[in-house]
Design a protein around this motif. Structure first.
Motif, PDB file in Angstrom:
ATOM      1  N   VAL A  55       0.844  -1.194   0.000  1.00 52.59           N
ATOM      2  CA  VAL A  55       0.000   0.000   0.000  1.00 52.59           C
ATOM      3  C   VAL A  55       0.882   1.248   0.000  1.00 52.59           C
ATOM      4  N   THR A  56       0.542   2.209  -0.853  1.00 55.68           N
ATOM      5  CA  THR A  56       1.278   3.465  -0.943  1.00 55.68           C
ATOM      6  C   THR A  56       1.019   4.327   0.297  1.00 55.68           C
ATOM      7  N   VAL A  57       2.077   4.936   0.825  1.00 54.78           N
ATOM      8  CA  VAL A  57       1.978   5.772   2.023  1.00 54.78           C
ATOM      9  C   VAL A  57       1.914   7.245   1.648  1.00 54.78           C
ATOM     10  N   GLY A  58       0.945   7.946   2.233  1.00 49.30           N
ATOM     11  CA  GLY A  58       0.849   9.392   2.089  1.00 49.30           C
ATOM     12  C   GLY A  58       0.850  10.048   3.449  1.00 49.30           C
ATOM     13  N   ALA A  59       1.288  11.293   3.520  1.00 50.05           N
ATOM     14  CA  ALA A  59       1.321  12.042   4.781  1.00 50.05           C
ATOM     15  C   ALA A  59      -0.004  12.758   4.978  1.00 50.05           C
ATOM     16  N   HIS A  60      -0.680  12.431   6.093  1.00 52.37           N
ATOM     17  CA  HIS A  60      -1.975  13.037   6.409  1.00 52.37           C
ATOM     18  C   HIS A  60      -1.726  14.183   7.374  1.00 52.37           C
ATOM     19  N   GLY A  62      -8.769  18.155  19.505  1.00 52.89           N
ATOM     20  CA  GLY A  62      -9.931  18.251  18.619  1.00 52.89           C
ATOM     21  C   GLY A  62      -9.871  17.330  17.428  1.00 52.89           C
ATOM     22  N   PHE A  63      -8.892  16.417  17.404  1.00 57.29           N
ATOM     23  CA  PHE A  63      -8.708  15.471  16.305  1.00 57.29           C
ATOM     24  C   PHE A  63      -8.571  16.202  14.963  1.00 57.29           C
ATOM     25  N   GLY A  64      -8.030  17.393  15.003  1.00 58.30           N
ATOM     26  CA  GLY A  64      -7.797  18.136  13.776  1.00 58.30           C
ATOM     27  C   GLY A  64      -9.044  18.613  13.074  1.00 58.30           C
ATOM     28  N   ARG A  65     -10.164  18.625  13.775  1.00 59.21           N
ATOM     29  CA  ARG A  65     -11.433  18.993  13.151  1.00 59.21           C
ATOM     30  C   ARG A  65     -11.918  20.378  13.571  1.00 59.21           C
ATOM     31  N   ARG A  66     -11.016  21.183  14.162  1.00 58.93           N
ATOM     32  CA  ARG A  66     -11.350  22.556  14.527  1.00 58.93           C
ATOM     33  C   ARG A  66     -10.546  23.499  13.633  1.00 58.93           C
ATOM     34  N   SER A  67     -11.243  24.360  12.905  1.00 60.62           N
ATOM     35  CA  SER A  67     -10.551  25.297  12.029  1.00 60.62           C
ATOM     36  C   SER A  67      -9.724  26.272  12.857  1.00 60.62           C
ATOM     37  N   MET A  68      -8.521  26.566  12.404  1.00 60.63           N
ATOM     38  CA  MET A  68      -7.607  27.402  13.167  1.00 60.63           C
ATOM     39  C   MET A  68      -7.009  28.498  12.301  1.00 60.63           C
ATOM     40  N   PRO A  83      -4.031  16.712   3.170  1.00 60.28           N
ATOM     41  CA  PRO A  83      -4.426  17.402   4.401  1.00 60.28           C
ATOM     42  C   PRO A  83      -5.623  16.707   5.062  1.00 60.28           C
ATOM     43  N   HIS A  84      -5.738  16.926   6.361  1.00 58.35           N
ATOM     44  CA  HIS A  84      -6.777  16.263   7.160  1.00 58.35           C
ATOM     45  C   HIS A  84      -7.810  17.263   7.679  1.00 58.35           C
ATOM     46  N   GLY A  85      -9.036  16.781   7.826  1.00 56.61           N
ATOM     47  CA  GLY A  85     -10.062  17.444   8.614  1.00 56.61           C
ATOM     48  C   GLY A  85     -10.301  18.907   8.300  1.00 56.61           C
ATOM     49  N   ALA A  86     -10.207  19.727   9.348  1.00 57.65           N
ATOM     50  CA  ALA A  86     -10.509  21.149   9.206  1.00 57.65           C
ATOM     51  C   ALA A  86      -9.532  21.842   8.261  1.00 57.65           C
TER      52      ALA A  86
END
Length: 258
Positions: free
Chosen positions: A64-69, A77-83, A117-120
């Motif tokens: 499986v190919t690896v990507g940086a998240h 906030g599990f990266g789900r809060r806009s900053m 990129p992840h989440g927010a």
């Protein structure tokens, strides 16, 4: 935008490596037997050094190919809060995450091949030109050969193209879409889908002709070379199994985009 015609292959990606310490998120081992690309958390929204290394090792073992998240620095906030992170700071934080995962990938026998990129952060750089440019500058500074995976027609796509980076559009099989092609926020009804067979059928339609049904019932065009099944979604393994089976039964090969 014209629908995609005669699709013969598509990538299947998932957000993985998001466990942290004693906290376990998803079934990475099972998902890595089904997907072709793994978006591995880099420690800012989830993941820790041991999880990052173990996830990269499992990805390598499964081809499986690896990507940086990459994410905002937001474990709570599990990266789900806009900053409102200053552009230079965001650029350097993305570089930091890329470097950390690249090191773990190397000792695990693989390498970082793309960035998602992840989440927010993912959602914000759909429209925020400043933060989109910061993410693109980080990738270009670290390795301009790395493709960026994201929402087609977004600010980050425009910034990537302007900077000479390869941009790869993706679609979400388990998330609701607005009529304008953006995702329904997780706080709103219709944001998360759970009916496995409907999700599989949606994946085939996305791969075959590049369209998806929005929450208001309209059918919209989506440019996507990769389909995402979230690893933290309840029933993610069953969804991924159904999606992969549906694609293959439709004669669509499932293979990494890089």
């Amino acid at each position: 935008m014209e629908p995609i015609a005669e699709r013969r292959s598509v990538d299947l990606n998932s957000d993985l490596g998001e466990s942290f310490g004693a906290w376990t998120m998803g079934d990475d081992a099972a998902m890595l037997q089904l997907v072709t690309s793994a978006n591995v958390a880099c420690g800012f929204h989830g993941g820790d050094p041991s999880t990052m290394r173990a996830t990269c090792r499992l990805a390598a073992e499964n081809g499986v190919t690896v990507g940086a998240h990459v994410s905002y620095r937001d474990l709570a906030g599990f990266g789900r809060r806009s900053m409102a992170v200053p552009a230079a700071e965001l650029r350097d934080e993305v570089i930091y995450q890329l470097a950390a995962l690249a090191g773990m990938a190397r000792v695990a026998g693989t390498a970082v091949r793309y960035v998602k990129p992840h989440g927010a952060l993912y959602n914000r750089i759909v429209d925020d030109e400043t933060q989109a440019a910061a993410v693109v500058e980080a990738v270009a500074a670290f390795d301009p050969e790395l493709p960026l995976l994201g929402l087609a027609g977004s600010a980050v796509e425009r910034a990537a193209v302007a900077r000479g980076l390869r941009f790869v559009g993706e679609a979400f099989v388990d998330r609701g879409y607005r009529p304008d092609g953006t995702l329904v926020p997780r706080s709103e009804p219709g944001a998360l889908l759970s009916e496995v067979e409907a999700i599989a059928a949606r994946a085939v339609r996305l791969a075959a002709d590049g369209t998806v049904e929005a929450v208001d019932g309209t059918r919209i065009a989506v440019t996507a070379s990769s389909l995402c099944v979230h690893g933290d979604t309840p029933g993610a393994v069953a969804m991924a199994e159904a999606v992969r089976r549906g694609l293959e039964d439709a004669g669509i090969a499932v293979e990494a985009f890089v």
